[in-house]
Scaffold this motif. Structure first.
Motif, PDB file in Angstrom:
ATOM      1  N   UNK A   5      21.537  47.717  25.366  1.00 18.43           N
ATOM      2  CA  UNK A   5      21.826  49.149  25.368  1.00 18.43           C
ATOM      3  C   UNK A   5      21.219  49.854  24.160  1.00 18.43           C
ATOM      4  N   UNK A   6      20.420  49.123  23.388  1.00 20.01           N
ATOM      5  CA  UNK A   6      19.784  49.721  22.226  1.00 20.01           C
ATOM      6  C   UNK A   6      18.696  50.692  22.661  1.00 20.01           C
ATOM      7  N   UNK A   7      18.680  51.850  22.045  1.00 16.91           N
ATOM      8  CA  UNK A   7      17.690  52.861  22.390  1.00 16.91           C
ATOM      9  C   UNK A   7      16.316  52.436  21.884  1.00 16.91           C
ATOM     10  N   UNK A   8      15.322  52.560  22.753  1.00 12.26           N
ATOM     11  CA  UNK A   8      13.970  52.152  22.384  1.00 12.26           C
ATOM     12  C   UNK A   8      13.335  53.193  21.468  1.00 12.26           C
ATOM     13  N   UNK A   9      12.645  52.679  20.482  1.00 12.63           N
ATOM     14  CA  UNK A   9      11.913  53.565  19.578  1.00 12.63           C
ATOM     15  C   UNK A   9      10.511  53.823  20.133  1.00 12.63           C
ATOM     16  N   UNK A  10       9.802  54.716  19.468  1.00 17.85           N
ATOM     17  CA  UNK A  10       8.434  55.021  19.884  1.00 17.85           C
ATOM     18  C   UNK A  10       7.554  53.782  19.769  1.00 17.85           C
ATOM     19  N   UNK A  11       7.756  53.009  18.703  1.00 17.82           N
ATOM     20  CA  UNK A  11       6.964  51.785  18.534  1.00 17.82           C
ATOM     21  C   UNK A  11       7.220  50.802  19.675  1.00 17.82           C
ATOM     22  N   UNK A  12       8.479  50.715  20.099  1.00 18.93           N
ATOM     23  CA  UNK A  12       8.802  49.801  21.209  1.00 18.93           C
ATOM     24  C   UNK A  12       8.092  50.233  22.487  1.00 18.93           C
ATOM     25  N   UNK A  13       8.117  51.519  22.758  1.00 22.50           N
ATOM     26  CA  UNK A  13       7.464  52.028  23.978  1.00 22.50           C
ATOM     27  C   UNK A  13       5.965  51.776  23.930  1.00 22.50           C
ATOM     28  N   UNK A  14       5.365  52.019  22.778  1.00 24.67           N
ATOM     29  CA  UNK A  14       3.918  51.821  22.650  1.00 24.67           C
ATOM     30  C   UNK A  14       3.561  50.345  22.792  1.00 24.67           C
ATOM     31  N   UNK A  15       4.379  49.469  22.235  1.00 24.66           N
ATOM     32  CA  UNK A  15       4.124  48.039  22.383  1.00 24.66           C
ATOM     33  C   UNK A  15       4.159  47.624  23.858  1.00 24.66           C
ATOM     34  N   UNK A  16       5.136  48.149  24.589  1.00 29.87           N
ATOM     35  CA  UNK A  16       5.226  47.826  26.020  1.00 29.87           C
ATOM     36  C   UNK A  16       4.011  48.359  26.781  1.00 29.87           C
ATOM     37  N   UNK A  17       3.578  49.566  26.454  1.00 31.68           N
ATOM     38  CA  UNK A  17       2.407  50.137  27.117  1.00 31.68           C
ATOM     39  C   UNK A  17       1.150  49.319  26.834  1.00 31.68           C
ATOM     40  N   UNK A  18       0.978  48.907  25.584  1.00 30.00           N
ATOM     41  CA  UNK A  18      -0.184  48.088  25.234  1.00 30.00           C
ATOM     42  C   UNK A  18      -0.152  46.744  25.951  1.00 30.00           C
ATOM     43  N   UNK A  19       1.043  46.205  26.083  1.00 30.42           N
ATOM     44  CA  UNK A  19       1.181  44.946  26.811  1.00 30.42           C
ATOM     45  C   UNK A  19       0.766  45.115  28.274  1.00 30.42           C
ATOM     46  N   UNK A  20       1.215  46.207  28.903  1.00 25.47           N
ATOM     47  CA  UNK A  20       0.843  46.474  30.301  1.00 25.47           C
ATOM     48  C   UNK A  20      -0.663  46.699  30.435  1.00 25.47           C
ATOM     49  N   UNK A  21      -1.246  47.417  29.470  1.00 24.54           N
ATOM     50  CA  UNK A  21      -2.684  47.673  29.533  1.00 24.54           C
ATOM     51  C   UNK A  21      -3.484  46.382  29.381  1.00 24.54           C
ATOM     52  N   UNK A  22      -3.031  45.499  28.518  1.00 26.37           N
ATOM     53  CA  UNK A  22      -3.726  44.212  28.381  1.00 26.37           C
ATOM     54  C   UNK A  22      -3.627  43.402  29.675  1.00 26.37           C
ATOM     55  N   UNK A  23      -2.456  43.461  30.311  1.00 28.99           N
ATOM     56  CA  UNK A  23      -2.304  42.779  31.598  1.00 28.99           C
ATOM     57  C   UNK A  23      -3.233  43.354  32.657  1.00 28.99           C
ATOM     58  N   UNK A  24      -3.379  44.677  32.646  1.00 30.74           N
ATOM     59  CA  UNK A  24      -4.282  45.325  33.596  1.00 30.74           C
ATOM     60  C   UNK A  24      -5.725  44.893  33.358  1.00 30.74           C
ATOM     61  N   UNK A  25      -6.110  44.809  32.096  1.00 33.22           N
ATOM     62  CA  UNK A  25      -7.471  44.370  31.768  1.00 33.22           C
ATOM     63  C   UNK A  25      -7.729  42.952  32.273  1.00 33.22           C
ATOM     64  N   UNK A  26      -6.756  42.081  32.092  1.00 35.52           N
ATOM     65  CA  UNK A  26      -6.934  40.701  32.570  1.00 35.52           C
ATOM     66  C   UNK A  26      -7.059  40.660  34.094  1.00 35.52           C
ATOM     67  N   UNK A  27      -6.282  41.470  34.780  1.00 35.38           N
ATOM     68  CA  UNK A  27      -6.350  41.508  36.243  1.00 35.38           C
ATOM     69  C   UNK A  27      -7.710  42.048  36.704  1.00 35.38           C
ATOM     70  N   UNK A  28      -8.212  43.075  36.041  1.00 37.71           N
ATOM     71  CA  UNK A  28      -9.528  43.630  36.382  1.00 37.71           C
ATOM     72  C   UNK A  28     -10.614  42.574  36.167  1.00 37.71           C
ATOM     73  N   UNK A  29     -10.500  41.809  35.083  1.00 39.90           N
ATOM     74  CA  UNK A  29     -11.502  40.768  34.813  1.00 39.90           C
ATOM     75  C   UNK A  29     -11.477  39.698  35.900  1.00 39.90           C
ATOM     76  N   UNK A  30     -10.290  39.341  36.386  1.00 40.74           N
ATOM     77  CA  UNK A  30     -10.190  38.352  37.459  1.00 40.74           C
ATOM     78  C   UNK A  30     -10.790  38.898  38.758  1.00 40.74           C
ATOM     79  N   UNK A  31     -10.507  40.176  39.058  1.00 41.80           N
ATOM     80  CA  UNK A  31     -11.083  40.784  40.269  1.00 41.80           C
ATOM     81  C   UNK A  31     -12.612  40.833  40.184  1.00 41.80           C
ATOM     82  N   UNK A  32     -13.131  41.146  39.016  1.00 36.99           N
ATOM     83  CA  UNK A  32     -14.587  41.208  38.864  1.00 36.99           C
ATOM     84  C   UNK A  32     -15.213  39.823  39.049  1.00 36.99           C
TER      85      UNK A  32
END
Length: 213
Positions: A5-32
């Motif tokens: 129930x801890x409120x997420x900080x801006x740093x937490x949100x950005x870390x999650x977004x960067x993690x998702x973007x890295x996952x997307x990059x890996x998926x794009x590389x596999x598709x290519x």
């Protein structure tokens, strides 16, 4: 449980977004990589159909190859967009941190300005300067006074003048006695030498006569 129930900080949100973007990059590389594999297979099929003289099959496979290569190029474009989004996210995070630092600094400066009174500070500085000047003048006056008290050069010179005067008077008196001495004594060098010699008793007698103890 508290962490759920801890409120997420801006740093937490950005870390999650960067993690998702890295996952997307890996998926794009596999598709290519999969598209490149299909591309090679189609090229081999086209060569095989060309050897057999099947032009219709070659045309169909060639169209598929063109579409596949377009899709592969799109993966590069998407990958570039994802990288740009990641960079922008990092820049936004950095700007937010700088804005937060500036806000904290502004609050600190505001608090300090509230505590400080410009007029009072100016008055304090003026008082300090005035008292410092007073102290310097007082120190100079004390130094001059002590110099006057302990400076005995004038007394010493005056004392020396009195002694010289006494000795001069003694010398004049002795000289007068030598002039009034018998003439026979002048012919005797030993007598003249004795007369020229001034004894201690004679000097003390002359000093007492002048009132000098």
């Amino acid at each position: 449980m508290a962490s759920l129930f801890k409120k997420k900080t801006v740093d937490d949100v950005i870390k999650e977004q960067n993690k998702d973007l890295r996952g997307t990059q890996r998926q794009i590389a596999r598709d290519r990589a999969a598209l490149e594999k299909q591309e090679k297979q189609l090229e081999m099929e086209i060569k095989k159909m060309a050897k057999t003289g099947n032009k219709d099959a070659c045309k169909i496979l060639a169209k598929q190859l063109v579409q596949l290569r377009k899709q592969k190029n799109r993966t590069y474009a998407v990958s570039s967009k994802v990288t740009s989004m990641s960079t922008q996210t990092k820049m936004m995070n950095s700007q937010m941190k700088m804005a937060g630092a500036m806000s904290t600094t502004a609050k600190t400066m505001q608090a300090v300005n509230k505590k400080m009174d410009p007029q009072k500070t100016l008055q304090t500085m003026q008082n300090f300067q005035k008292e410092n000047m007073k102290m310097g003048m007082t120190e100079e006056m004390i130094s001059d006074t002590l110099d006057d008290i302990f400076d005995e050069s004038g007394d010493e010179e005056e004392s020396q003048d009195i002694v010289n005067q006494v000795l001069d008077e003694i010398g004049i008196e002795i000289s007068g006695k030598m002039v009034n001495a018998p003439s026979a004594g002048r012919n005797l060098p030993s007598a003249a030498a004795k007369t020229a010699t001034i004894s201690d008793e004679e000097i003390e007698r002359q000093l007492k006569a002048l009132g000098v103890d």
